[in-house]
Design a protein around this motif. Structure first.
Motif, PDB file in Angstrom:
ATOM      1  N   SER A  46      38.263   3.388  32.082  1.00  0.00           N
ATOM      2  CA  SER A  46      37.783   4.444  32.986  1.00  0.00           C
ATOM      3  C   SER A  46      36.354   4.851  32.602  1.00  0.00           C
ATOM      4  CB  SER A  46      38.716   5.656  32.961  1.00  0.00           C
ATOM      5  OG  SER A  46      40.052   5.283  33.183  1.00  0.00           O
ATOM      6  N   GLN A 110      46.981  12.667  27.870  1.00  0.00           N
ATOM      7  CA  GLN A 110      47.389  13.049  29.219  1.00  0.00           C
ATOM      8  C   GLN A 110      48.788  13.676  29.152  1.00  0.00           C
ATOM      9  OE1 GLN A 110      47.165   9.635  31.768  1.00  0.00           O
ATOM     10  NE2 GLN A 110      48.194  10.612  33.492  1.00  0.00           N
ATOM     11  N   THR A 117      41.945  13.052  30.556  1.00  0.00           N
ATOM     12  CA  THR A 117      41.725  11.603  30.550  1.00  0.00           C
ATOM     13  C   THR A 117      42.869  10.867  31.257  1.00  0.00           C
ATOM     14  OG1 THR A 117      42.703  11.711  28.366  1.00  0.00           O
ATOM     15  CG2 THR A 117      40.325  11.408  28.475  1.00  0.00           C
ATOM     16  N   ASP A 118      42.570   9.666  31.722  1.00  0.00           N
ATOM     17  CA  ASP A 118      43.607   8.802  32.304  1.00  0.00           C
ATOM     18  C   ASP A 118      44.112   7.874  31.198  1.00  0.00           C
ATOM     19  OD1 ASP A 118      45.224   7.058  33.678  1.00  0.00           O
ATOM     20  OD2 ASP A 118      43.875   6.855  35.394  1.00  0.00           O
ATOM     21  N   ALA A 121      45.927   4.601  32.321  1.00  0.00           N
ATOM     22  CA  ALA A 121      45.001   3.481  32.520  1.00  0.00           C
ATOM     23  C   ALA A 121      44.585   2.896  31.169  1.00  0.00           C
ATOM     24  CB  ALA A 121      43.773   3.949  33.300  1.00  0.00           C
ATOM     25  N   ASN A 160      55.184   6.317  35.657  1.00  0.00           N
ATOM     26  CA  ASN A 160      54.159   5.533  36.351  1.00  0.00           C
ATOM     27  C   ASN A 160      54.718   4.122  36.599  1.00  0.00           C
ATOM     28  OD1 ASN A 160      51.903   3.362  35.998  1.00  0.00           O
ATOM     29  ND2 ASN A 160      50.871   5.169  36.810  1.00  0.00           N
TER      30      ASN A 160
END
Ligand SMILES: *[C@@H]1O[C@H](CO)[C@@H](O)[C@H](O)[C@H]1NC(C)=O
Ligand SMILES: *[C@@H]1O[C@H](CO)[C@@H](O)[C@H](O)[C@H]1NC(C)=O
Ligand SMILES: *[C@@H]1O[C@H](CO)[C@@H](O)[C@H](O)[C@H]1NC(C)=O
Length: 311
Positions: A46, A110, A117-118, A121, A160
């Motif tokens: 990211s 997270q 922040t991701d 990912a 997710n």
């Protein structure tokens, strides 16, 4: 009669999916060994440089695909401290699997009320990076963590659908499973947990009754709402399409309860550990607690991970 059984056992034992890194020599300078010998690696995720420690066991071979364990540190802690605390680089617990200790931005993940922040990912990027360069069995990737890192492992990642296609099973020790409050209050037994997993999720939690940071009974914390552990696990049973009742096993003279859901041993399991504080469960003192408890979280997790593969 014996032959088909033997064949099934052999086929099961050999079923694995080698990653693109299989057959490649170890990247130059890679160090192998126990706790402290891990490799500090970085990648861009990211748009930000992120780092992690990678443990490569002494018996690593580029032609034998092996599982990969992610161990996420607690808030304010570090990748290096999580390696020492969780012990997945120690051959006493884990001789064969690779282990990863990622570093959180601002030492958090997270799912924390302040994190932006991701990290899902980031985790997917680490899986890509590691499986391209090392020989990983991509059916045996696991995630665990402590506190905020446990919340990330058991409350964020398994919700997710991309992560659950890559990670086989999820665990946590004293996880912080933050949810949104309801009209400004925290109903710890009923707070909505908006997680709709894409498949039944194998999940394991350990939590102490003397945890005053993330209490077993849940409650308000930092403007968020922590579900009680029974509510958190029963919600997992519900979304996994299991009954919300559990089979309880008393261990260590009734000081530890093992709760199993879904009638399948070792699929969705919670350990309630009497007297354990906000600490990684260990029979000997560690950096979380000077005194030991009844069991080693790391051993319980290794046994749990060993039961689960993606296929
Ligand atoms: C999982 O998270 C990643 C990273 O944020 C995102 O790109 C992806 O769309 C998510 N997958 C699902 C199915 O929600
Ligand atoms: C398991 O069931 C027992 C008996 O109903 C209950 O007391 C306990 O809270 C349950 N555990 C969880 C984690 O739901
Ligand atoms: C728990 O782990 C420690 C190493 O951290 C080890 O010394 C101890 O023997 C283990 N306890 C049990 C019961 O296996």
């Amino acid at each position: 009669m014996l032959f088909p059984i033997l064949l099934t056992l052999l086929t099961t034992a050999h079923a694995l999916t080698p990653s693109p890194g299989c057959g490649k020599a170890l990247p130059q300078g890679t160090s192998q060994g126990s706790t402290g010998a891990s490799n500090t690696l970085t990648l861009t995720s990211s748009g930000r440089t992120r780092s992690f420690l990678l443990h490569v066991p002494t018996n690593y071979s580029p032609t034998s695909a092996r599982g990969l364990i992610f161990s996420f540190h607690g808030r304010t802690r570090t990748a290096a401290s999580q390696e020492v605390l969780s012990g997945f680089s120690d051959p006493f617990f884990n001789r064969d699997l690779l282990a990863v200790y990622p570093q959180g931005v601002d030492n958090q993940w997270q799912g924390d009320p302040e994190a932006t922040t991701d990290d899902v990912a980031f985790t997917l990027d680490m899986i890509d990076y590691i499986s391209a360069r090392y020989c990983v069995d991509t059916d045996r990737i696991y995630a665990t963590g402590k506190s905020n890192g446990g919340g990330f492992s058991a409350n964020i990642l398994p919700c997710n659908g991309t992560a659950t296609q890559r990670i086989a099973a999820f665990a946590s020790n004293s996880g912080a499973y933050y949810q949104e409050p309801v009209s400004g209050t925290c109903p710890a037994e009923t707070v909505p947990i908006p997680c709709l997993p894409s498949r039944p999720i194998p999940l394991l939690t350990l939590h102490g009754t003397a945890d005053t940071t993330i209490p077993y009974s849940g409650g308000s914390r930092r403007s968020k709402c922590l579900p009680s552990l029974p509510h958190f696990l029963q919600n997992w049973a519900f979304v996994n399409n299991f009954a919300t009742s559990n089979a309880t096993t008393q261990l260590y003279g009734n000081r530890v309860q093992k709760y199993e859901f879904g009638g399948q041993e070792g699929f969705l399991t919670g350990y309630r550990v009497e007297g354990l504080g906000h600490s990684w469960a260990s029979t000997v003192g560690n950096s979380d607690s000077g005194v030991g408890t009844y069991l080693n979280a790391t051993s319980v997790m290794m046994e749990f991970f060993g039961k689960h593969t993606l296929k």
